[in-house]
Write a protein that holds these residues in place. Structure first.
Motif, PDB file in Angstrom:
ATOM      1  N   ALA A 228       0.827  -1.202   0.000  1.00 38.11           N
ATOM      2  CA  ALA A 228       0.000   0.000   0.000  1.00 38.11           C
ATOM      3  C   ALA A 228       0.865   1.256   0.000  1.00 38.11           C
ATOM      4  O   ALA A 228       1.712   1.447   0.883  1.00 38.11           O
ATOM      5  CB  ALA A 228      -0.924  -0.002   1.207  1.00 38.11           C
ATOM      6  N   ALA A 229       0.659   2.122  -1.000  1.00 37.20           N
ATOM      7  CA  ALA A 229       1.319   3.429  -1.039  1.00 37.20           C
ATOM      8  C   ALA A 229       0.742   4.304   0.072  1.00 37.20           C
ATOM      9  O   ALA A 229      -0.307   3.983   0.646  1.00 37.20           O
ATOM     10  CB  ALA A 229       1.095   4.071  -2.404  1.00 37.20           C
ATOM     11  N   PRO A 230       1.397   5.415   0.402  1.00 41.99           N
ATOM     12  CA  PRO A 230       0.940   6.254   1.514  1.00 41.99           C
ATOM     13  C   PRO A 230      -0.526   6.676   1.423  1.00 41.99           C
ATOM     14  O   PRO A 230      -1.259   6.592   2.420  1.00 41.99           O
ATOM     15  CB  PRO A 230       1.873   7.464   1.443  1.00 41.99           C
ATOM     16  CG  PRO A 230       3.133   6.914   0.864  1.00 41.99           C
ATOM     17  CD  PRO A 230       2.705   5.890  -0.122  1.00 41.99           C
ATOM     18  N   ASP A 231      -0.977   7.122   0.230  1.00 37.22           N
ATOM     19  CA  ASP A 231      -2.368   7.565   0.108  1.00 37.22           C
ATOM     20  C   ASP A 231      -3.343   6.407   0.231  1.00 37.22           C
ATOM     21  O   ASP A 231      -4.432   6.543   0.802  1.00 37.22           O
ATOM     22  CB  ASP A 231      -2.589   8.309  -1.207  1.00 37.22           C
ATOM     23  CG  ASP A 231      -2.333   7.426  -2.427  1.00 37.22           C
ATOM     24  OD1 ASP A 231      -1.424   6.580  -2.376  1.00 37.22           O
ATOM     25  OD2 ASP A 231      -3.056   7.589  -3.428  1.00 37.22           O
ATOM     26  N   VAL A 232      -2.943   5.242  -0.285  1.00 37.37           N
ATOM     27  CA  VAL A 232      -3.786   4.052  -0.174  1.00 37.37           C
ATOM     28  C   VAL A 232      -3.876   3.603   1.280  1.00 37.37           C
ATOM     29  O   VAL A 232      -4.963   3.297   1.786  1.00 37.37           O
ATOM     30  CB  VAL A 232      -3.246   2.917  -1.060  1.00 37.37           C
ATOM     31  CG1 VAL A 232      -4.066   1.644  -0.874  1.00 37.37           C
ATOM     32  CG2 VAL A 232      -3.229   3.346  -2.530  1.00 37.37           C
ATOM     33  N   ALA A 233      -2.740   3.571   1.961  1.00 33.46           N
ATOM     34  CA  ALA A 233      -2.706   3.164   3.365  1.00 33.46           C
ATOM     35  C   ALA A 233      -3.557   4.100   4.221  1.00 33.46           C
ATOM     36  O   ALA A 233      -4.295   3.648   5.109  1.00 33.46           O
ATOM     37  CB  ALA A 233      -1.264   3.138   3.863  1.00 33.46           C
TER      38      ALA A 233
ATOM     39  N   GLN B 177      -6.779   2.961   6.224  1.00 31.42           N
ATOM     40  CA  GLN B 177      -6.499   3.006   7.669  1.00 31.42           C
ATOM     41  C   GLN B 177      -5.584   1.863   8.107  1.00 31.42           C
ATOM     42  O   GLN B 177      -5.836   1.164   9.093  1.00 31.42           O
ATOM     43  CB  GLN B 177      -7.805   2.995   8.471  1.00 31.42           C
ATOM     44  CG  GLN B 177      -8.722   4.171   8.149  1.00 31.42           C
ATOM     45  CD  GLN B 177     -10.059   4.098   8.857  1.00 31.42           C
ATOM     46  OE1 GLN B 177     -10.243   3.310   9.786  1.00 31.42           O
ATOM     47  NE2 GLN B 177     -11.005   4.916   8.417  1.00 31.42           N
ATOM     48  N   VAL B 178      -4.504   1.663   7.315  1.00 29.75           N
ATOM     49  CA  VAL B 178      -3.493   0.660   7.645  1.00 29.75           C
ATOM     50  C   VAL B 178      -2.127   1.320   7.535  1.00 29.75           C
ATOM     51  O   VAL B 178      -1.993   2.456   7.071  1.00 29.75           O
ATOM     52  CB  VAL B 178      -3.569  -0.572   6.707  1.00 29.75           C
ATOM     53  CG1 VAL B 178      -4.880  -1.306   6.894  1.00 29.75           C
ATOM     54  CG2 VAL B 178      -3.374  -0.144   5.248  1.00 29.75           C
ATOM     55  N   GLU B 179      -1.099   0.601   7.944  1.00 27.24           N
ATOM     56  CA  GLU B 179       0.250   1.137   7.853  1.00 27.24           C
ATOM     57  C   GLU B 179       0.731   1.154   6.405  1.00 27.24           C
ATOM     58  O   GLU B 179       0.367   0.290   5.597  1.00 27.24           O
ATOM     59  CB  GLU B 179       1.214   0.294   8.698  1.00 27.24           C
ATOM     60  CG  GLU B 179       0.956   0.376  10.205  1.00 27.24           C
ATOM     61  CD  GLU B 179       1.989  -0.409  10.993  1.00 27.24           C
ATOM     62  OE1 GLU B 179       2.910  -0.985  10.359  1.00 27.24           O
ATOM     63  OE2 GLU B 179       1.876  -0.443  12.230  1.00 27.24           O
TER      64      GLU B 179
ATOM     65  N   THR C  23       0.158  -5.153   2.958  1.00 30.45           N
ATOM     66  CA  THR C  23      -0.133  -5.957   1.767  1.00 30.45           C
ATOM     67  C   THR C  23      -1.566  -5.719   1.297  1.00 30.45           C
ATOM     68  O   THR C  23      -2.515  -5.780   2.080  1.00 30.45           O
ATOM     69  CB  THR C  23       0.070  -7.450   2.059  1.00 30.45           C
ATOM     70  OG1 THR C  23       1.432  -7.659   2.450  1.00 30.45           O
ATOM     71  CG2 THR C  23      -0.235  -8.290   0.831  1.00 30.45           C
ATOM     72  N   VAL C  24      -1.687  -5.444  -0.001  1.00 27.99           N
ATOM     73  CA  VAL C  24      -3.010  -5.300  -0.608  1.00 27.99           C
ATOM     74  C   VAL C  24      -3.057  -6.146  -1.877  1.00 27.99           C
ATOM     75  O   VAL C  24      -2.025  -6.417  -2.506  1.00 27.99           O
ATOM     76  CB  VAL C  24      -3.328  -3.826  -0.966  1.00 27.99           C
ATOM     77  CG1 VAL C  24      -3.488  -2.982   0.288  1.00 27.99           C
ATOM     78  CG2 VAL C  24      -2.270  -3.239  -1.890  1.00 27.99           C
ATOM     79  N   MET C  25      -4.261  -6.571  -2.222  1.00 26.42           N
ATOM     80  CA  MET C  25      -4.458  -7.231  -3.511  1.00 26.42           C
ATOM     81  C   MET C  25      -4.919  -6.163  -4.502  1.00 26.42           C
ATOM     82  O   MET C  25      -5.871  -5.419  -4.230  1.00 26.42           O
ATOM     83  CB  MET C  25      -5.498  -8.350  -3.432  1.00 26.42           C
ATOM     84  CG  MET C  25      -5.759  -9.003  -4.793  1.00 26.42           C
ATOM     85  SD  MET C  25      -6.898 -10.400  -4.720  1.00 26.42           S
ATOM     86  CE  MET C  25      -5.803 -11.649  -4.029  1.00 26.42           C
ATOM     87  N   ARG C  26      -4.251  -6.097  -5.648  1.00 25.26           N
ATOM     88  CA  ARG C  26      -4.616  -5.140  -6.683  1.00 25.26           C
ATOM     89  C   ARG C  26      -5.479  -5.840  -7.738  1.00 25.26           C
ATOM     90  O   ARG C  26      -5.073  -6.849  -8.313  1.00 25.26           O
ATOM     91  CB  ARG C  26      -3.365  -4.544  -7.323  1.00 25.26           C
ATOM     92  CG  ARG C  26      -2.594  -3.645  -6.354  1.00 25.26           C
ATOM     93  CD  ARG C  26      -1.321  -3.115  -6.958  1.00 25.26           C
ATOM     94  NE  ARG C  26      -0.624  -2.232  -6.010  1.00 25.26           N
ATOM     95  CZ  ARG C  26       0.675  -2.001  -6.042  1.00 25.26           C
ATOM     96  NH1 ARG C  26       1.432  -2.565  -6.967  1.00 25.26           N
ATOM     97  NH2 ARG C  26       1.227  -1.185  -5.156  1.00 25.26           N
TER      98      ARG C  26
END
Length: 257
Positions: free
Chosen positions: A207-212, A216-218, A222-225
């Motif tokens: 997760a990039a900063p804006d995605v995180a 609401q995660v660090e 890990t994210v699924m794209r």
């Protein structure tokens, strides 16, 4: 006695409300009949849940043989435009109801059910297409797109951030639409866009900063794209979505038809 054209000849003129046929067209008549069915549904002439005329009546209306009409109806049913009910008739499907509305949603919870949840629109604008959108939506430079950034939530907690692009010509004035957070199939129905297949590519990333922040995660979690394109019934891209999803307690179900 003059010779009459054969029933299914592509060189004959169709009735006013029938199939538009060119004598030079190589497109099979059953596909042209399906197109005519789709046009009536998209235009709202045939409403959801309402029975359409029977096979023989349609064949007479469109100027084709019953066999050709049956083949067109088989295809329309396979494409989820229609449903046949034994002894009752053929009915127009409502894409905004039940399973139809969630047909492109592959994320499931622990119980195996689709996660519907709520949608929060973070940003909505119409702008000029960029290079990636040109490729994924098959658009030309300088064409216009609708961009939406939205957050999907379940039980009040975000689980997916979506960046969406749609051709503005298919969804004119969507930026002023009263509820752009509607499911895509609902928006498509409202704009008279009939949907066909969807294709999705999966990848795992950080997760990039804006995605995180949105999820609401660090940062680096890990994210699924989920890179998905949904096409119109004619095979033209109608929506490109890049979703970044938290998979804890969830899974992706690939349905093979």
């Amino acid at each position: 006695m003059r010779n009459l054209p054969e029933r299914d000849s592509p060189e004959r003129d169709m009735p006013d409300h029938g199939i538009s046929v060119s004598r030079f067209s190589t497109r099979p008549l059953y596909l042209q009949a399906r197109d005519a069915i789709a046009q009536r549904i998209a235009a709202g002439e045939w409403k959801p849940h309402v029975a359409i005329p029977n096979e023989n009546e349609l064949a007479r209306t469109f100027g084709v043989s019953p066999g050709t009409m049956r083949k067109a109806l088989d295809l329309a049913e396979a494409e989820r435009l229609l449903t046949r009910r034994q002894g009752r008739g053929t009915f127009v499907n409502d894409p905004s109801s039940g399973e139809q509305r969630e047909r492109y949603n592959s994320i499931r919870g622990r119980d195996g059910k689709r996660i519907c949840g709520d949608v929060e629109v973070l940003n909505l604008l119409e702008t000029t297409v960029n290079e990636r959108e040109c490729l994924r939506l098959r658009l030309r430079l300088r064409e216009r797109v609708i961009r939406i950034r939205r957050l999907r939530l379940t039980d009040g907690k975000p689980y997916m951030l979506e960046d969406v692009a749609m051709p503005a010509k298919l969804f004119p004035n969507l930026t002023t639409h009263q509820d752009a957070s509607q499911r895509f199939v609902v928006l498509a129905q409202q704009f008279g866009v009939l949907l066909g297949k969807g294709e999705e590519r999966l990848a795992i990333g950080a997760a990039a900063p804006d995605v995180a922040a949105a999820l609401q995660v660090e940062e680096g979690a890990t994210v699924m794209r989920l890179d998905r394109v949904i096409y119109t019934l004619e095979g033209k891209p109608a929506e490109w979505r890049l979703g970044q999803c938290l998979m804890e307690g969830r899974h992706y179900l690939a349905e093979l038809n």
